[in-house]
Design an enzyme around this catalytic site. Structure first.
Site, mmCIF file in Angstrom:
data_model
loop_
_atom_site.group_PDB
_atom_site.id
_atom_site.type_symbol
_atom_site.label_atom_id
_atom_site.label_comp_id
_atom_site.label_asym_id
_atom_site.label_seq_id
_atom_site.Cartn_x
_atom_site.Cartn_y
_atom_site.Cartn_z
ATOM 1 N N GLU A 34 35.787 31.624 22.846
ATOM 2 C CA GLU A 34 36.060 31.224 23.867
ATOM 3 C C GLU A 34 35.133 29.913 24.393
ATOM 4 O O GLU A 34 33.997 30.235 24.106
ATOM 5 C CB GLU A 34 36.013 32.491 24.674
ATOM 6 N N GLY A 39 38.037 35.707 29.917
ATOM 7 C CA GLY A 39 38.777 36.302 31.541
ATOM 8 C C GLY A 39 40.214 34.858 32.018
ATOM 9 O O GLY A 39 41.133 34.857 31.696
ATOM 10 N N HIS A 442 59.235 58.538 52.366
ATOM 11 C CA HIS A 442 59.113 58.407 54.012
ATOM 12 C C HIS A 442 58.141 58.994 55.053
ATOM 13 O O HIS A 442 57.277 59.975 54.702
ATOM 14 C CB HIS A 442 60.832 58.998 55.012
#
Length: 463
Positions: A34, A39, A442
């Site tokens: 990286e 991330g 519900h």
């Protein structure tokens, strides 16, 4: 001597780090390289920090409307520096979490810029030295960045990219948002809620152009009712910049006008990070800044894969992650299914939220389906009314012959959480009968999903 691995992943965004972790879980010796942030853009400058800021604006809106809920709040205001600080803190926390996960799974993490250096070789240039790594399998996961249009390039002062909009040097008073995709309307929603005078410009004939036309039309009316100005089929021809703002030349139906704004956000798409990777030398085909792959993310060069934004649309973090898992499993000798773009949900966190999966009504007709379409409005749902969120609807599109769920489209409160129910239904090849016979609890917003299915067969109960 070059260190050897079973798999090297270039890029530690939501595609790359997930690919690396899954590979390690399957017993592969894995390295991830990286150059900037563990991330990737999503975690550090995209999905996560924008949601943190949008949450702040949502709470601010609720505070201002406290009276509607029988509450009293006076002197309601915001602190932009504190909003940004919270957003950055969350991004930093998750960035550290990715590092922990990679370490936990015994993935070798190397910070530096990587490029293909020959068959099975990756050269990594770090801060002080360069090394060569070797692996039979290399996964390209370098992501993408904001597209700059000639003459409309972001400068961080009066013309912003998404990064500038996340750490604003000032609060816009009169804001021009160029582009009405997810990024554009999310920032438009955020700044509009905080009091900016917002104009959204879209070159196509409707905003949120990838969504179902009914959803686009509903969202437009909702945004306008909140005070936004929406200009469709409009071009920003040029921008003249000054110390205090910009003068934008807007062209609609062949007629041009100029208008002053103090800030502009450019959100006109992305381009793949293909530079400096040695793709051409390796014989990897690139089309309009995106690496060309087959359904299994193979590039056509032995042992080299490309995933996520680098490999093209849809440009979504969850698509990248699942491609990463698929590639890691393929490399480990398993037989994963390819990722189907039609099964990937899209979510936009504006106010109201927008979410969808599968074919729009127009697309289903274009593909020759005989369809049934169901709709159910938020105003017919008790939970939505209790929440003070009675604006929105859920729409479902079915194959009339088989009952297969072809697509689902939502606009309203919390639809980005609801959509997964339909995603699972599609994955399990659920029919309309299965959904009709499912008992939804519900009172919940999810009951509208049931009613929309019922409506497609003329059986809606509550509207």
């Amino acid at each position: 001597m070059a260190e050897k691995f079973d798999m090297i992943v270039i890029g530690a965004g939501p595609g790359g780090y997930v690919c690396a972790i899954r590979g390690a879980q399957l017993g592969l010796k894995v390295a991830v390289v990286e150059r900037e942030h563990l991330g990737g853009i999503c975690l550090n400058w995209g999905c996560i920090p924008t949601k943190a800021m949008l949450r702040s604006s949502e709470v601010f809106h609720l505070m201002k409307t406290a009276k509607d809920f029988g509450l009293s709040a006076s002197g309601v205001d915001y602190d932009m520096d504190a909003i940004v600080k919270r957003s950055r803190k969350i991004a930093k926390q998750l960035n550290s979490g990715v590092g922990h996960l990679l370490k936990k799974n015994k993935v070798t993490t190397i910070m530096g810029e990587a490029r293909l250096a020959g068959p099975g070789q990756v050269a990594v240039k770090g801060a002080d030295s360069e090394q060569v790594l070797e692996a039979a399998n290399i996964v390209l996961a370098t992501g993408a960045r904001a597209r700059d249009l000639p003459g409309l390039e972001a400068d961080g002062d009066r013309v912003w990219s998404y990064k500038h909009a996340l750490t604003p040097p000032h609060m816009p008073k009169k804001l021009l948002v160029l582009g009405s995709g997810a990024i554009g309307v999310e920032f438009a929603s955020f700044y509009n809620t905080l009091g900016a005078d917002v104009t959204v410009v879209e070159v196509q004939d409707r905003i949120l152009p990838v969504e179902d036309a009914e959803v686009s039309a509903f969202a437009k009316k909702a945004f306008q009712s909140q005070g936004m100005r929406i200009l469709e089929k409009t071009l920003v021809e040029k921008v003249d910049r000054s110390k205090d703002g910009i003068v934008a030349t807007l062209t609609q139906d062949g007629a041009s006008t100029t208008e002053e704004f103090d800030t502009m956000i450019s959100a006109v798409g992305i381009v793949g990070n293909v530079e400096g990777l040695g793709l051409e030398e390796a014989g990897i085909n690139v089309d309009r800044t995106h690496v060309v792959t087959d359904p299994y993310c193979r590039t056509g060069v032995e042992g080299v894969f490309a995933i996520g934004d680098l490999a093209g649309a849809p440009w979504l973090a969850h698509k990248a992650s699942h491609e990463g898992v698929m590639v890691a499993e393929l490399i480990a000798g398993q037989s994963p299914h390819p990722v189907d773009p039609k099964s990937i949900a899209g979510c936009t966190y504006c106010h109201p939220q927008v979410a969808s999966v599968g074919l729009t009504e127009a697309q289903a007709k274009e593909e020759g389906y005989d369809i049934r379409v169901g709709r159910f409005p938020y105003v017919g749902n008790g939970k939505a009314i209790a929440l003070g969120a009675g604006d929105g609807f859920i729409k479902t599109v079915f194959d009339a012959k088989t009952g297969a769920l072809l697509g689902a489209h939502m606009v309203g409160a919390e639809v980005t959480e609801l959509i997964q129910g339909y995603v699972i239904g599609q994955k399990l090849e659920t029919t309309e009968q299965d959904l009709m016979e499912t008992i939804f609890p519900h009172p919940t917003l999810s009951e509208m999903m049931h009613e929309s299915v019922l409506d497609a067969w003329g059986r809606a109960l509550h509207f």
